[in-house]
Design an enzyme around this catalytic site. Structure first.
Site, mmCIF file in Angstrom:
data_model
loop_
_atom_site.group_PDB
_atom_site.id
_atom_site.type_symbol
_atom_site.label_atom_id
_atom_site.label_comp_id
_atom_site.label_asym_id
_atom_site.label_seq_id
_atom_site.Cartn_x
_atom_site.Cartn_y
_atom_site.Cartn_z
ATOM 1 N N ARG A 51 0.834 -1.193 0.000
ATOM 2 C CA ARG A 51 0.000 0.000 0.000
ATOM 3 C C ARG A 51 0.879 1.257 0.000
ATOM 4 N NH1 ARG A 51 -3.605 -1.549 5.156
ATOM 5 N NH2 ARG A 51 -1.572 -2.414 5.740
ATOM 6 N N LYS A 103 1.458 2.051 7.246
ATOM 7 C CA LYS A 103 1.819 1.283 8.429
ATOM 8 C C LYS A 103 2.666 2.111 9.394
ATOM 9 C CE LYS A 103 0.834 -2.152 9.500
ATOM 10 N NZ LYS A 103 -0.384 -2.457 10.304
ATOM 11 N N TYR A 160 -1.282 4.721 10.486
ATOM 12 C CA TYR A 160 -1.646 3.760 11.527
ATOM 13 C C TYR A 160 -0.468 3.616 12.487
ATOM 14 C CZ TYR A 160 -5.750 2.133 8.910
ATOM 15 O OH TYR A 160 -6.961 2.059 8.269
ATOM 16 N N HIS A 190 -1.030 1.903 16.204
ATOM 17 C CA HIS A 190 -1.254 0.729 17.063
ATOM 18 C C HIS A 190 -0.185 0.663 18.156
ATOM 19 C CE1 HIS A 190 -4.347 -0.715 14.316
ATOM 20 N NE2 HIS A 190 -3.507 -0.624 13.314
ATOM 21 N N GLU A 248 -6.180 4.891 13.500
ATOM 22 C CA GLU A 248 -7.090 3.947 14.150
ATOM 23 C C GLU A 248 -7.836 4.530 15.339
ATOM 24 O OE1 GLU A 248 -3.137 3.249 16.266
ATOM 25 O OE2 GLU A 248 -3.792 3.634 14.201
ATOM 26 N N SER A 274 -10.591 -2.707 8.293
ATOM 27 C CA SER A 274 -11.257 -3.781 9.046
ATOM 28 C C SER A 274 -12.155 -4.597 8.127
ATOM 29 C CB SER A 274 -12.082 -3.183 10.196
ATOM 30 O OG SER A 274 -11.257 -2.542 11.130
ATOM 31 N N SER A 285 -21.117 -13.742 24.319
ATOM 32 C CA SER A 285 -19.727 -14.143 24.555
ATOM 33 C C SER A 285 -19.399 -14.143 26.048
ATOM 34 C CB SER A 285 -18.770 -13.202 23.809
ATOM 35 O OG SER A 285 -17.436 -13.657 23.946
ATOM 36 N N VAL A 339 -11.787 -8.932 17.896
ATOM 37 C CA VAL A 339 -12.144 -8.019 18.979
ATOM 38 C C VAL A 339 -11.322 -6.743 18.880
ATOM 39 C CG1 VAL A 339 -12.830 -9.886 20.506
ATOM 40 C CG2 VAL A 339 -10.481 -9.055 20.569
ATOM 41 N N ALA A 387 -6.878 -9.306 15.325
ATOM 42 C CA ALA A 387 -6.559 -8.304 16.343
ATOM 43 C C ALA A 387 -5.059 -8.203 16.611
ATOM 44 C CB ALA A 387 -7.301 -8.631 17.644
ATOM 45 N N ILE A 388 -4.238 -8.839 15.798
ATOM 46 C CA ILE A 388 -2.808 -8.922 16.081
ATOM 47 C C ILE A 388 -2.139 -7.548 16.078
ATOM 48 C CG2 ILE A 388 -2.108 -9.337 13.676
ATOM 49 C CD1 ILE A 388 -0.689 -11.038 16.875
ATOM 50 N N ASP A 389 -2.669 -6.585 15.315
ATOM 51 C CA ASP A 389 -2.104 -5.228 15.339
ATOM 52 C C ASP A 389 -2.186 -4.611 16.724
ATOM 53 O OD1 ASP A 389 -1.079 -4.738 12.802
ATOM 54 O OD2 ASP A 389 -3.018 -4.187 11.976
ATOM 55 N N VAL A 427 -0.886 -12.562 10.552
ATOM 56 C CA VAL A 427 -0.222 -11.546 9.725
ATOM 57 C C VAL A 427 -0.718 -10.163 10.138
ATOM 58 C CG1 VAL A 427 0.073 -10.654 7.387
ATOM 59 C CG2 VAL A 427 0.143 -13.123 7.817
#
Length: 370
Positions: A15, A75, A94, A96, A118, A133, A219, A238, A267-269, A297
């Site tokens: 990107r 990123k 972004y 994070h 974000e 997302s 949940s 999540v 949600a790994i970011d 990833v």
């Protein structure tokens, strides 16, 4: 203002922060735009496209960071890029930060003004996060389906099954934008889908939308454990805005799962929502823990770079124009939603969840803008 977009250097990140069309908009507003050579090749945008849009092409990221007032990326800045930031420079990308203490420390040290896509708000949601997302939610099903193939370490299960053979069971944890798009894709492929969420209103909306094509469950610990144990593919979807993701699937729960089942952690970011998650790359996307395949990833949308870049620019450009036209402080005074994106300013953490999670003193945006 002088605005710059460097070439992204994260693993398989294709990107780019500004499309040629976005460059043209900035130039029309009277701003100077620098683009690092070959920055747009991953989306099919050549240097000539950028030149025709009015950009000045530069040979290196070092030159761009040294000369530009605002750097627009996709990123989070990598270590070599963070070292090039300077006091008072605007970074718009972004970030994070909550699960990334090293990056946070470098940004604080730089003295730069760091605005995170974000955490920018709008219309009750996170509009600069939403398109990625959507992409990541849909891609998680593609990635999960591939990881389920026996050749990739999975159970050898086809998501939709075939006549006479049951489809795969897919559990989606979280009913927000990622979860909705993941469930939509999985249900479209004919999988047996269950979506878990803690918000009754969300569950009602999902139930009304999917009707019989997907099930919904509240949940809690018991329901989550049951759905994970039964699933062939679990999607972690999540999000707590700006904060680290909660670890909802523990390592002990892996022993209850079917050998070769897949966990895909979108949600790994934000640190991941599975206890056994750690970031992977497009070069080496999966690993196995206790017989369970993990796909984690951290820049999934980078694989579909053209779609992702244009979707992202649609929502990030209006704020970029406002910052460039008015200056960041005045832009944030006019737009409280943009002000929510300020995470780091002049050596201070200005986003409460990041300060709390990483142990920094918190300085409110109101104090900064006063």
């Amino acid at each position: 203002m002088r605005v710059g977009t460097p070439k992204e250097i994260k693993n398989h990140e294709y990107r780019v922060g500004l499309t040629p069309e976005s460059v043209r908009e900035l130039v029309e507003h009277g701003h100077e735009v620098q683009v690092e050579r070959s920055a747009g090749l991953g989306i099919g945008a050549t240097d000539e496209h950028y030149r025709e849009a009015g950009a000045q092409l530069v040979d290196s990221a070092e030159q761009l960071f040294a000369e530009c007032d605002m750097v627009v990326k996709v990123k989070e800045p990598q270590a070599v890029e963070r070292a090039m930031l300077r006091e008072g420079q605007i970074l718009y990308t972004y970030l994070h930060l909550a699960p990334d203490p090293e990056q946070t420390a470098d940004l604080v040290k730089s003295g730069a003004i760091c605005i995170a896509y974000e955490t920018v708000t709008g219309k009750g949601g996170l509009p600069l996060l939403k398109p990625m997302s959507q992409v990541a939610g849909r891609m998680s099903i593609q990635a999960g389906a591939t990881a389920l193939e026996k050749a990739h370490g999975g159970r050898g299960v086809l998501l939709g099954g075939v006549p006479g053979v049951s489809p795969a069971k897919v559990a989606v944890i979280g009913g927000g934008v990622v979860g909705f798009n993941a469930a939509q894709m999985a249900a479209g492929l004919g999988a047996d889908v269950t979506i878990l969420d803690r918000d009754p209103d969300v569950l009602e909306k999902l139930g009304n939308y999917f009707e019989a094509r997907a099930k919904t469950r509240f949940s809690n610990v018991a329901n989550l454990a049951e759905c994970v144990a039964e699933a062939d593919l679990v999607i972690g979807a999540v999000l707590i805005p700006g904060a680290a993701a909660p670890k909802l699937v523990t390592r002990d729960m892996l022993s209850t799962m079917k050998p070769g089942a897949v966990l895909a952690d979108v949600a790994i970011d934000q640190g991941g929502c599975f206890e056994t998650s750690h970031p992977t790359t497009h070069d080496d996307p999966t690993y196995i823990v206790d017989g369970i395949v993990h796909y984690c990833v951290a820049n999934m949308p980078g694989a579909v770079s053209r779609t992702s870049t244009y979707a992202l620019n649609n929502v990030t450009l209006p704020h970029a124009l406002r910052i460039a036209d008015l200056g960041w402080k005045e832009a944030m005074r006019h737009d409280p939603d943009l002000a929510e994106g300020l995470n780091v300013w002049n050596g201070h953490i200005t986003y409460e969840a990041v300060a709390r999670d990483l142990g920094y003193a918190y300085k409110s945006v109101a104090e900064v803008l006063d």
